[in-house]
Design an enzyme around this catalytic site. Structure first.
Site, PDB file in Angstrom:
ATOM      1  N   HIS A 286      -1.939  -5.014 -12.879  1.00  0.00           N
ATOM      2  CA  HIS A 286      -1.459  -4.817 -14.250  1.00  0.00           C
ATOM      3  C   HIS A 286      -2.364  -5.515 -15.262  1.00  0.00           C
ATOM      4  CE1 HIS A 286       2.753  -4.084 -12.397  1.00  0.00           C
ATOM      5  NE2 HIS A 286       2.048  -2.972 -12.481  1.00  0.00           N
TER       6      HIS A 286
ATOM      7  N   ASP B 116       2.301   0.598  -8.098  1.00  0.00           N
ATOM      8  CA  ASP B 116       3.674   0.593  -8.633  1.00  0.00           C
ATOM      9  C   ASP B 116       4.562   1.614  -7.913  1.00  0.00           C
ATOM     10  OD1 ASP B 116       2.707  -1.228 -10.420  1.00  0.00           O
ATOM     11  OD2 ASP B 116       3.053  -0.024 -12.222  1.00  0.00           O
TER      12      ASP B 116
ATOM     13  N   GLU C 156      -5.181  -2.035  14.252  1.00  0.00           N
ATOM     14  CA  GLU C 156      -5.695  -1.127  13.214  1.00  0.00           C
ATOM     15  C   GLU C 156      -7.058  -0.613  13.621  1.00  0.00           C
ATOM     16  OE1 GLU C 156      -6.091  -2.280   9.086  1.00  0.00           O
ATOM     17  OE2 GLU C 156      -4.210  -3.395   9.178  1.00  0.00           O
TER      18      GLU C 156
ATOM     19  N   ASN D  13      -1.557 -10.789   8.504  1.00  0.00           N
ATOM     20  CA  ASN D  13      -2.592  -9.778   8.700  1.00  0.00           C
ATOM     21  C   ASN D  13      -3.957 -10.277   8.253  1.00  0.00           C
ATOM     22  OD1 ASN D  13      -3.374  -6.852   9.176  1.00  0.00           O
ATOM     23  ND2 ASN D  13      -4.018  -7.102   7.036  1.00  0.00           N
ATOM     24  N   GLU D  14      -4.937 -10.147   9.130  1.00  0.00           N
ATOM     25  CA  GLU D  14      -6.351 -10.365   8.800  1.00  0.00           C
ATOM     26  C   GLU D  14      -6.622 -11.587   7.927  1.00  0.00           C
ATOM     27  OE1 GLU D  14      -8.080  -6.841   7.110  1.00  0.00           O
ATOM     28  OE2 GLU D  14      -8.247  -5.907   9.058  1.00  0.00           O
TER      29      GLU D  14
ATOM     30  N   ARG E   3       3.853   0.539  12.968  1.00  0.00           N
ATOM     31  CA  ARG E   3       3.597  -0.779  12.380  1.00  0.00           C
ATOM     32  C   ARG E   3       3.742  -0.703  10.861  1.00  0.00           C
ATOM     33  NH1 ARG E   3      -2.104  -3.930  11.381  1.00  0.00           N
ATOM     34  NH2 ARG E   3      -1.089  -5.601  10.252  1.00  0.00           N
TER      35      ARG E   3
ATOM     36  N   GLN F 271       0.802  -1.217   0.000  1.00  0.00           N
ATOM     37  CA  GLN F 271       0.000   0.000   0.000  1.00  0.00           C
ATOM     38  C   GLN F 271       0.843   1.278   0.000  1.00  0.00           C
ATOM     39  OE1 GLN F 271      -2.609  -1.845   3.292  1.00  0.00           O
ATOM     40  NE2 GLN F 271      -4.016  -0.494   2.217  1.00  0.00           N
TER      41      GLN F 271
ATOM     42  N   HIS G 253       1.280  -9.223   4.711  1.00  0.00           N
ATOM     43  CA  HIS G 253       0.074  -8.397   4.640  1.00  0.00           C
ATOM     44  C   HIS G 253      -0.485  -8.436   3.212  1.00  0.00           C
ATOM     45  CE1 HIS G 253      -2.004  -4.735   6.614  1.00  0.00           C
ATOM     46  NE2 HIS G 253      -2.595  -4.895   5.446  1.00  0.00           N
TER      47      HIS G 253
ATOM     48  N   ASN H 106      -7.696  -6.020  14.488  1.00  0.00           N
ATOM     49  CA  ASN H 106      -8.033  -4.857  13.675  1.00  0.00           C
ATOM     50  C   ASN H 106      -9.540  -4.712  13.745  1.00  0.00           C
ATOM     51  OD1 ASN H 106      -5.360  -4.962  12.914  1.00  0.00           O
ATOM     52  ND2 ASN H 106      -5.753  -5.581  10.795  1.00  0.00           N
TER      53      ASN H 106
HETATM   54  C1  NOJ Z   1      -7.373  -3.623   6.987  1.00  0.00           C
HETATM   55  C2  NOJ Z   1      -6.175  -3.953   6.154  1.00  0.00           C
HETATM   56  O1  NOJ Z   1      -5.212  -4.593   6.952  1.00  0.00           O
HETATM   57  C3  NOJ Z   1      -5.570  -2.739   5.482  1.00  0.00           C
HETATM   58  O2  NOJ Z   1      -4.647  -3.181   4.533  1.00  0.00           O
HETATM   59  C4  NOJ Z   1      -6.661  -1.892   4.849  1.00  0.00           C
HETATM   60  O3  NOJ Z   1      -6.152  -0.809   4.147  1.00  0.00           O
HETATM   61  C5  NOJ Z   1      -7.595  -1.420   5.954  1.00  0.00           C
HETATM   62  N1  NOJ Z   1      -8.224  -2.570   6.528  1.00  0.00           N
HETATM   63  C6  NOJ Z   1      -8.689  -0.492   5.469  1.00  0.00           C
HETATM   64  O4  NOJ Z   1      -9.465  -1.154   4.538  1.00  0.00           O
END
Ligand code: NOJ
Length: 496
Positions: A57, A70, A397, A184-185, A95, A37, A140, A325
């Site tokens: 892409h 990118d 988060e 993550n998640e 983080r 991100q 992630h 989160n």
């Molecule tokens: C949780 C995700 O871990 C993160 O990558 C995302 O941007 C946020 N939620 C918001 O959607």
């Protein structure tokens, strides 16, 4: 003299109309980002293609503004500025996540990319030099494409692949990083990968892929945790956990209470019970309900693959704290005859014969899945404590999706309201919450929303080659919370 009186008077008025609620001593504040991100540099210095590179892409139409990550915030080059921002906010911890395909271009440890190690060494050293703690997410959402081509999270061998990757990052960064999140998640990872055409590989396999992914994620996490526990913990005394996405689900009417509970078990419990419960394994009520569905559908085995006793032991207890989160809430009701629920990212409720709705007075944030319900974070924390006991909880988060603008009073309000609920969970419900992480430090690539949705404390100008970052009102607000270690709440909305 008159001026002095005026100042005293306004101070009294300010004090009388608000209450200052302190956070417990030792409570820590952070902000988060994730590699794909923010980093950019998608093909620089030996990084290989990951599933997001390939997806954006090949399928620009799947991204709201047809953009890519990118360059994103170009944190690959701008990381010093990112750390300056962390310092401006006075964060206790920052983080961020590591890019698997940057560190291991083949996906495997046969070749370790020294440029990647140098990049992350610089970031980690830079964080520590500022007196801030690094909190590192190992994975992630950005799986190397080479591993996806071999089946990705549906292939049982990914458990070993992830363990091998984790060993590499622990070996290189474990001397300085003391706080780790493995994956993550997983609920979003598995649902979005296999139950919706939203995340790459956009391969739809709601009956099987999702559940294979669920099991492999748990085993992969457990193996990585055990590597750390055995090899690094005795020397470095760090702490490692998985980070679970907790959406709060409540019944639309009392008759749907059981369904709402089952949905909590499905969404959060599927990725928590095996780790945190005393008995381990899948949440029994969920396992039973899903096994019945599998039979009805004509499968000879449960779609949610059972754990062996050995696997139960492998996963059970692999935590040092509970990381969650949290963003949003929903209501549950039973589906009517023939009615189906397909909204992303909550697809699996179909297997529970549920329909997800929202309360009319929960305002919608600037993205489709997001309704604002501050009480949800408190209720979620209390539910987790009831399920898994008096653990240490770290919120890894929380934040608001908005459209553009520097004067983001809606985000200020969101942080104020959600943090108030966190304080109520601590003070009234005796939940041991020790940390809070704002998502996100700066605007970044919000997956399928591209750059159309903003979550940042800092605005990023994506048309500027330097990706200039500017603090929003919420950045000043958050910095002030951290500086005073307290929340100032207007008395009218206090619910103590
Ligand atoms: C949780 C995700 O871990 C993160 O990558 C995302 O941007 C946020 N939620 C918001 O959607």
């Amino acid at each position: 003299m008159i001026w002095k009186h005026a100042v005293v008077l306004s101070t009294i008025l300010a004090v009388s109309s608000s209450t200052i609620l302190p956070f417990p001593p030792g409570f820590k504040f952070g902000a988060a980002t994730a590699a794909y991100q923010v980093e950019g540099g998608w093909n620089l210095d030996g990084k290989s293609e990951n599933i997001w590179d390939r997806f954006v892409h090949e399928h620009p139409e799947r991204i709201d503004d047809r953009s890519t990550g990118d360059v994103a915030c170009d944190s690959y080059h701008n990381w010093r500025r990112d750390l300056e921002m962390a310092e401006e906010l006075r964060l206790d911890f920052y983080r961020f996540s590591l890019s698997w395909s940057r560190i291991l271009p083949s996906g495997f440890p046969n070749h370790i990319n020294e440029a990647a190690i140098e990049y992350y060494n610089n970031v980690i050293d830079g964080i520590l030099e500022k007196g801030i703690e690094p909190l590192v997410t190992i994975h992630h959402f950005d799986l190397p494409q080479s591993l996806q081509d071999l089946g990705g999270w549906a292939n049982p061998l990914i458990v070993d692949w992830f363990e091998d990757y984790a060993k590499v990052v622990f070996a290189h960064f474990g001397d300085r990083v003391k706080l780790w999140l493995t994956i993550n998640e997983p609920v979003i990872l598995c649902e979005a990968f296999f139950n919706a055409e939203v995340f790459p590989p956009a391969f739809i396999s709601p009956d099987l892929g999702v559940y294979l992914c669920s099991k492999h994620v748990m085993l992969a996490h457990a193996k990585a945790w055990r590597v750390y526990d055995k090899l690094l913990k005795p020397k470095y005394h760090g702490r490692v956990s998985l980070t679970t996405h907790i959406t709060w689900f409540e019944p639309l009417a009392p008759e749907y209470e059981e369904l709402a509970e089952l949905t909590m078990l499905n969404f959060g419990g599927r990725y928590s019970h095996a780790i945190y419960s005393k008995i381990g394994g899948w949440p029994p009520a969920l396992e039973k309900a899903l096994a019945e569905v599998s039979l009805k559908r004509g499968y000879s085995r449960p779609q949610l693959p059972p754990f062996t006793q050995e696997e139960i032991e492998l996963v059970r207890g692999t935590y040092d704290f509970f990381a969650l989160n949290h963003y949003t809430s929903r209501l549950m009701r039973t589906a009517k005859e023939g009615e189906k629920f397909t909204e992303w990212p909550l697809g699996d409720v179909e297997d529970l014969n549920g329909i997800i709705v929202r309360k009319a007075d929960w305002a919608q944030a600037a993205t489709s899945w997001f309704y604002v319900n501050p009480e949800g974070i408190r209720k979620g924390l209390v539910w987790l404590k009831q399920q898994y006991g008096d653990l240490e909880f770290m919120i890894t988060e929380n934040g608001l999706a908005t459209k553009a603008g520097l004067d983001d009073q809606d985000r200020v309000q969101y942080y104020r309201d959600y943090l108030e609920q966190v304080l109520l969970a601590i003070n009234e419900d005796d939940v041991n919450v020790t940390a809070y992480t704002a998502w996100t430090l700066m605007d970044n690539y919000e997956w399928n929303n591209g750059y159309t949705v903003k979550f940042g404390l800092y605005e990023v100008n994506f048309t500027d080659p330097g990706r200039k970052r500017t603090p929003r009102a919420s950045a000043h607000y958050y910095a002030n919370i951290i500086r005073t270690h307290s929340l100032e709440i207007p008395t009218t909305s206090i619910q103590l």
